[in-house]
Write an enzyme that holds these catalytic residues in place. Structure first.
Site, mmCIF file in Angstrom:
data_model
loop_
_atom_site.group_PDB
_atom_site.id
_atom_site.type_symbol
_atom_site.label_atom_id
_atom_site.label_comp_id
_atom_site.label_asym_id
_atom_site.label_seq_id
_atom_site.Cartn_x
_atom_site.Cartn_y
_atom_site.Cartn_z
ATOM 1 N N LYS A 25 41.508 39.204 35.593
ATOM 2 C CA LYS A 25 41.656 40.496 34.903
ATOM 3 C C LYS A 25 43.135 40.820 34.694
ATOM 4 C CE LYS A 25 37.149 42.108 36.401
ATOM 5 N NZ LYS A 25 36.307 42.932 37.268
ATOM 6 N N GLN A 31 37.134 46.755 42.123
ATOM 7 C CA GLN A 31 36.351 45.515 42.122
ATOM 8 C C GLN A 31 35.197 45.626 43.120
ATOM 9 O OE1 GLN A 31 36.759 43.033 39.945
ATOM 10 N NE2 GLN A 31 35.025 41.940 40.786
ATOM 11 N N ASP A 75 35.281 50.574 33.572
ATOM 12 C CA ASP A 75 34.181 49.677 33.945
ATOM 13 C C ASP A 75 32.835 50.230 33.456
ATOM 14 O OD1 ASP A 75 34.239 47.179 35.120
ATOM 15 O OD2 ASP A 75 34.690 47.930 37.127
#
Ligand code: GUN
Length: 284
Positions: free
Chosen positions: A53, A97, A120
């Site tokens: 990422k 995460q 997200d």
């Protein structure tokens, strides 16, 4: 028939490169997009995802702000960090995460993220916006799957799409996105009896159930487009998806490989959402 392989890696690279022009517009308007990446603990897979990422941020010209926290981090400490990131004008998107260590509540932490920075798309408000067709951030994997279908020249309108898997991160939002594009959608899952009888009806199959090579050629209608969201290890420890790719190749019209299919697209859509967050805030 031999299926076409849909090149997710190539598409993700193109989409990420295309973001550079949008990033330049943000910079011309006085702000370089920034993504905060929060990793708690030492999960090896999460470390790889986070590294990828951050690399994708670099490629697009987005600033990444890393926060690596020890496994022992308390919920109060993590919530305090999220609060700071919510207030930080340099931070446009916040990525925590998953999975988090077991003593931390992912729901609590995700819902502490400001919905304007929820790149997200996991916040309960983002989920509600998707359900009700209001603007919000789309979760990155299902969003990437829709781009892969487009890349394969597959318009879901009027098609029968079968989503196998019902997670909040993939299966459920995937079904909603396909519905939004006028597909007739069936959601199957690990407890569906005779899965093949369901998937054989499908023009589009999205496999997101987490079982290595579960979808075989005899479960597929000739010409179907298959998207493999799975990320598993086979009996030899080799990375594989939920689709037995070699087996379905002779039947399907198109299929995404693992690796190089959905994975890179998830990351490309995360960076897309981050740039979008800036564009919304600046009215670009
Ligand atoms: N863990 C597995 N997939 C994802 C994802 O898309 N986002 C985050 N934050 N964590 C994940």
């Amino acid at each position: 028939m031999t299926a076409t392989l849909i090149d997710g890696k190539g598409l993700a690279a193109r989409l990420t490169d295309d973001l550079k022009a949008r990033v330049a517009r943000c910079e011309a308007a006085g702000h370089k997009p920034g993504l905060a990446v929060v990793l708690v603990g030492e999960n090896p897979a999460s470390q790889v995802y986070v590294r990828n990422k951050i690399r994708a941020c670099e490629r697009a010209g987005v600033t990444s702000i890393e926060h690596r926290l020890p496994e022992s981090t308390t919920e109060a400490e993590l919530l305090a960090l999220i609060h700071d990131l919510n207030q930080d004008p340099m931070v446009d998107g916040i990525l925590v995460q998953l999975p988090l260590p077991a003593h931390l509540s992912a729901d609590l932490v995700i819902d502490a993220i400001s919905p304007e920075k929820d790149v997200d798309g996991f916040h309960v408000q983002s989920a509600g916006s998707l359900l009700t067709g209001r603007p919000g951030f789309l979760p990155c994997t299902p969003y990437g799957v829709m781009k892969l279908l487009e890349e394969a020249g597959c318009d879901p309108n009027g098609k029968h799409a079968v989503v196998v898997g019902r997670s909040n991160i993939v299966g459920k939002p995937q079904a909603l996105l396909l519905l939004e594009k006028n597909a007739t959608v069936t959601v199957a899952h690990s407890r569906t009896p005779d899965l093949g009888a369901v998937t054989r009806q499908a023009d589009i199959i999205v496999m997101a159930v987490g079982r290595a090579k579960m979808l075989k050629g005899d479960m597929v209608k000739p010409g179907a487009v298959i998207i493999d969201v799975g990320m598993n290890r086979d009996e030899n420890g080799k990375l594989c998806g939920d689709v037995d790719t070699a087996d379905v190749m002779e039947v399907a019209g198109a299929v995404t490989p693992v690796p190089g299919g959905v994975g890179p697209m998830t990351i490309a859509m995360l960076i897309t959402n981050t740039v979008e967050a800036v564009e919304r805030r600046l009215g670009l």
